[in-house]
Write a protein that holds these residues in place. Structure first.
Motif, PDB file in Angstrom:
ATOM      1  N   ILE A 190      80.900  23.276  75.771  1.00 62.12           N
ATOM      2  CA  ILE A 190      81.980  22.573  76.467  1.00 62.12           C
ATOM      3  C   ILE A 190      82.932  23.607  77.055  1.00 62.12           C
ATOM      4  O   ILE A 190      83.527  24.389  76.331  1.00 62.12           O
ATOM      5  CB  ILE A 190      82.746  21.640  75.506  1.00 62.12           C
ATOM      6  CG1 ILE A 190      81.821  20.548  74.987  1.00 62.12           C
ATOM      7  CG2 ILE A 190      83.943  21.020  76.213  1.00 62.12           C
ATOM      8  CD1 ILE A 190      82.472  19.645  73.963  1.00 62.12           C
ATOM      9  N   GLN A 193      87.735  19.820  78.906  1.00 63.35           N
ATOM     10  CA  GLN A 193      87.703  18.389  78.656  1.00 63.35           C
ATOM     11  C   GLN A 193      89.037  17.784  79.074  1.00 63.35           C
ATOM     12  O   GLN A 193      90.095  18.385  78.859  1.00 63.35           O
ATOM     13  CB  GLN A 193      87.425  18.115  77.187  1.00 63.35           C
ATOM     14  CG  GLN A 193      88.318  18.908  76.241  1.00 63.35           C
ATOM     15  CD  GLN A 193      87.787  18.943  74.833  1.00 63.35           C
ATOM     16  OE1 GLN A 193      87.808  17.909  74.178  1.00 63.35           O
ATOM     17  NE2 GLN A 193      87.324  20.090  74.380  1.00 63.35           N
ATOM     18  N   ARG A 195      91.289  13.817  79.810  1.00 59.78           N
ATOM     19  CA  ARG A 195      91.426  12.356  79.665  1.00 59.78           C
ATOM     20  C   ARG A 195      92.515  11.944  80.631  1.00 59.78           C
ATOM     21  O   ARG A 195      93.639  12.430  80.565  1.00 59.78           O
ATOM     22  CB  ARG A 195      91.817  11.994  78.230  1.00 59.78           C
ATOM     23  CG  ARG A 195      92.051  10.501  77.989  1.00 59.78           C
ATOM     24  CD  ARG A 195      92.516  10.284  76.550  1.00 59.78           C
ATOM     25  NE  ARG A 195      92.642   8.882  76.202  1.00 59.78           N
ATOM     26  CZ  ARG A 195      93.702   8.124  76.429  1.00 59.78           C
ATOM     27  NH1 ARG A 195      94.766   8.660  77.028  1.00 59.78           N
ATOM     28  NH2 ARG A 195      93.717   6.862  76.075  1.00 59.78           N
ATOM     29  N   TYR A 208      87.133   9.822  80.817  1.00 58.49           N
ATOM     30  CA  TYR A 208      86.986  10.966  79.914  1.00 58.49           C
ATOM     31  C   TYR A 208      85.936  11.885  80.517  1.00 58.49           C
ATOM     32  O   TYR A 208      84.820  11.456  80.804  1.00 58.49           O
ATOM     33  CB  TYR A 208      86.558  10.505  78.523  1.00 58.49           C
ATOM     34  CG  TYR A 208      87.559   9.592  77.864  1.00 58.49           C
ATOM     35  CD1 TYR A 208      88.596  10.116  77.116  1.00 58.49           C
ATOM     36  CD2 TYR A 208      87.459   8.216  78.000  1.00 58.49           C
ATOM     37  CE1 TYR A 208      89.527   9.280  76.520  1.00 58.49           C
ATOM     38  CE2 TYR A 208      88.376   7.376  77.404  1.00 58.49           C
ATOM     39  CZ  TYR A 208      89.413   7.908  76.660  1.00 58.49           C
ATOM     40  OH  TYR A 208      90.322   7.091  76.070  1.00 58.49           O
ATOM     41  N   GLU A 209      86.315  13.131  80.740  1.00 62.62           N
ATOM     42  CA  GLU A 209      85.419  14.069  81.407  1.00 62.62           C
ATOM     43  C   GLU A 209      85.203  15.319  80.550  1.00 62.62           C
ATOM     44  O   GLU A 209      86.154  15.959  80.111  1.00 62.62           O
ATOM     45  CB  GLU A 209      85.994  14.470  82.766  1.00 62.62           C
ATOM     46  CG  GLU A 209      85.128  15.463  83.529  1.00 62.62           C
ATOM     47  CD  GLU A 209      85.710  15.786  84.892  1.00 62.62           C
ATOM     48  OE1 GLU A 209      86.007  16.974  85.137  1.00 62.62           O
ATOM     49  OE2 GLU A 209      85.892  14.845  85.700  1.00 62.62           O
ATOM     50  N   LEU A 210      83.923  15.654  80.337  1.00 61.84           N
ATOM     51  CA  LEU A 210      83.546  16.894  79.674  1.00 61.84           C
ATOM     52  C   LEU A 210      82.816  17.763  80.686  1.00 61.84           C
ATOM     53  O   LEU A 210      81.894  17.295  81.360  1.00 61.84           O
ATOM     54  CB  LEU A 210      82.624  16.623  78.475  1.00 61.84           C
ATOM     55  CG  LEU A 210      83.179  15.776  77.339  1.00 61.84           C
ATOM     56  CD1 LEU A 210      82.112  15.598  76.267  1.00 61.84           C
ATOM     57  CD2 LEU A 210      84.427  16.410  76.749  1.00 61.84           C
ATOM     58  N   LYS A 221      78.839  17.928  84.446  1.00 62.50           N
ATOM     59  CA  LYS A 221      79.914  17.056  83.981  1.00 62.50           C
ATOM     60  C   LYS A 221      79.351  15.747  83.432  1.00 62.50           C
ATOM     61  O   LYS A 221      78.356  15.226  83.933  1.00 62.50           O
ATOM     62  CB  LYS A 221      80.896  16.742  85.105  1.00 62.50           C
ATOM     63  CG  LYS A 221      81.680  17.944  85.617  1.00 62.50           C
ATOM     64  CD  LYS A 221      82.684  17.531  86.672  1.00 62.50           C
ATOM     65  CE  LYS A 221      83.382  18.747  87.279  1.00 62.50           C
ATOM     66  NZ  LYS A 221      84.165  19.492  86.278  1.00 62.50           N
TER      67      LYS A 221
END
Length: 574
Positions: A190, A193, A195, A208-210, A221
């Motif tokens: 990761i 990250q 939100r 929500y993005e990683l 992504k």
């Protein structure tokens, strides 16, 4: 007597010979294998099964991570399915999630519709696409996979849990609302990250993005969209770049598939059982453990006795390799060099360290590759005295050791040779023979056939050496597609493993590996034309393993400019 894993054996089927064979295994100086943790409890942390990267045939390599991630997607739901707000009780989140009978995801990629189901209540997962239908039962640890081309259902172990351990850790952190959720997701690192609240089509959503590092220098992504009114995920997007993405819609039906037939697999399809059972299963577990526990060593190996070609440092999932070449002082005269090569190590084990220290002082040691457990690096040399390690390949958590098998000198770790991987897969068939008619005395034989590649590997294992292989034979049938009726030619390579020693942990390893007929014909073309018989010679690889050198953590760091540490650098008895 053969034990074929197509068939399952019950206690009533065990003969006196079989009981005697089991007694032989129990007397083989191998500690008992610990029972696995409760699989049903584990699945509540890791949730559904996944597709392996190679399961999708001819999809582009760039998209493979997307499709394999789609099969894990219900695990992601644990992360955001009900990512708790500061006011929301964790107990309510758990209850809401567990009360959902099914979670379903539907998407399309390259005109191939994908559907994924999971049920937390039943501990099962399923997926369907044009090329693949799969049903995973985590209660039993069994996967059912349907091949549309063959019209066969393969029954195999679920063997891809490792990537989900990292996911479980991430989601647990998210549920606890930790500031950091960990450093990996599904085996990928990761990078960042976020939100955030977004407006789309006149409605407010939470995204929500990683950002994941799938390869060195390559990021991807995962974006999960949540309805803030229900706190339920409604969609998920896997994004490699602007041209490669998979969008999936999420819903929560009352019913879902109870078995593989419920996702469209014909009920008359024949089931091929690839689950290892009985003795074969136990032996595979022993080999896995011994391969893992031959650890914390420095290995010097080469094709001439006591003249190393390379060094291998290993500590768990971290390792480092270097190439060795004699310094010029050894070549002052052929006589001196010959005397150096002929020098034998001391018989006293306590004197070996000092002897090897002196020996290696006559070699130039050049860093080659290293793995810090998460990334493999290779060394480049702008300054010959100071290697710079550049990223070569990302590594899934827990795979640092296994990936070494494909990495140059690291692939010559002795445990890879004598403790083969006998895990079962769809296109691999295995049999066990307790009294083979050939091979070393006192050994048992495991035959592993790779059906799609026309390749067979045989391993003669010695129970008295912790089931270490004492001989191996690999055969590859060369099939001429233009002459399908002609018996295929077969190439064979045979290895013998000799002069075994034990590590401090009691794991056996060879100090000599002989490859039969490795070097081609010793006769000239003229001699062969005159009727001479072609003969080939063997080659040998010699190993010395040192388990007393302290392996500093600095040894496995890829910091630019780090000078390679020679064999005795971290010794504590200097």
């Amino acid at each position: 007597m053969n034990e074929n894993i197509h068939n399952r054996i019950t206690d009533s089927d065990i003969t006196d010979d079989e009981r005697a064979f089991r007694a032989l295994m129990m007397d083989s100086n191998v500690p008992p294998i610990k029972a696995p943790k409760n699989l049903a409890n584990a699945v509540r942390r890791k949730l559904p099964g996944s597709a392996t990267i190679d399961s999708f045939g001819r999809h582009s390599q760039r998209l493979r991570w997307i499709m394999s991630s789609a099969a894990m997607v219900a695990i992601v739901l644990v992360c955001v399915a009900l990512w708790p707000t500061r006011q929301q009780a964790w107990g309510e989140v758990v209850k809401t999630l567990q009360d959902m009978p099914w979670i379903r995801l539907v998407g399309e990629l390259k005109q191939d519709k994908m559907e994924v189901w999971m049920s937390l209540q039943r501990d099962v997962a399923a997926q369907r696409s044009k090329k693949l239908s799969r049903f995973d039962d985590y209660r039993t640890g069994v996967r059912y996979e349907f091949s549309a081309e063959e019209q066969l259902i393969y029954r195999v172990p679920i063997n891809d849990e490792r990537a989900f351990n990292s996911i479980s850790s991430v989601f647990t952190s998210i549920f606890r609302q930790d500031d950091q959720v960990g450093d990996e997701f599904a085996g990928n690192r990761i990078v960042s990250q976020t939100r955030q609240s977004v407006q789309d089509s006149g409605k407010k959503w939470i995204d929500y993005e990683l950002t994941l590092q799938t390869l060195p220098g390559v990021s991807s992504k995962v974006v999960v969209r949540v309805d803030p009114e229900t706190n339920l995920p409604v969609s998920m997007r896997f994004q490699e770049d602007v041209d490669h993405a998979l969008n999936m819609k999420i819903d929560y039906p009352e019913t879902g598939p109870q078995d593989i037939y419920a996702i469209g697999v014909p009920r008359d399809a024949r089931v091929v059982d690839r689950m290892p059972t009985g003795n074969l299963k136990r032996i595979a577990e022993i080999l896995d453990r011994n391969r893992r526990e031959l650890d914390n060593y420095v290995a010097a190996y080469g094709f001439v006795p006591n003249s190393p070609q390379a060094l291998i440092y290993r500590s768990g999932d971290q390792w480092r390799t270097a190439s060795c070449s004699p310094t010029r002082d050894l070549f002052k005269s052929n006589r001196e060099y010959g005397a150096f090569l002929a020098e034998q190590p001391p018989a006293n084990e306590g004197e070996l360290r000092s002897w090897w220290k002196t020996r290696l002082s006559h070699y130039t040691i050049v860093a080659d590759m290293l793995c810090d457990g998460r990334t493999v690096y290779h060394a480049s040399y702008e300054d010959p005295a100071s290697p710079v390690f550049e990223p070569f390949q990302s590594v899934r958590a827990g795979d640092g050791h296994s990936i070494a098998k494909t990495m140059g000198n690291a692939g010559n770790m002795p445990e890879f040779h004598v403790y083969p991987d006998l895990n079962s897969y769809v296109q691999i068939e295995m049999t066990l023979t307790k009294d083979p008619t050939d091979g070393p005395e006192g050994s048992i034989l495991v035959t592993r056939s790779y059906l799609s590649e026309h390749q067979t590997s045989k391993y003669w294992l010695n129970p008295k050496l912790g089931y270490a292989a004492v001989q191996a034979q690999h055969s590859l049938r060369q099939i001429d597609e233009k002459k399908p009726n002609v018996t295929p030619a077969e190439q064979q390579q045979t290895y013998r493993f000799e002069n075994f020693k034990q590590s401090p942990r009691g794991i056996w390893y060879p100090t000599v590996i002989v490859r039969s007929n490795a070097i081609g014909s010793q006769q000239s073309e003229a001699e062969l034309s005159a009727g001479a018989t072609a003969t080939a010679s063997d080659d040998r690889t010699y190993y010395h393993l040192d388990f007393t050198t302290e392996l500093s953590s600095d040894l496995f760091k890829h910091t630019s400019g780090t000078v390679f540490v020679p064999l005795d650098k971290n010794s504590t008895d200097e």
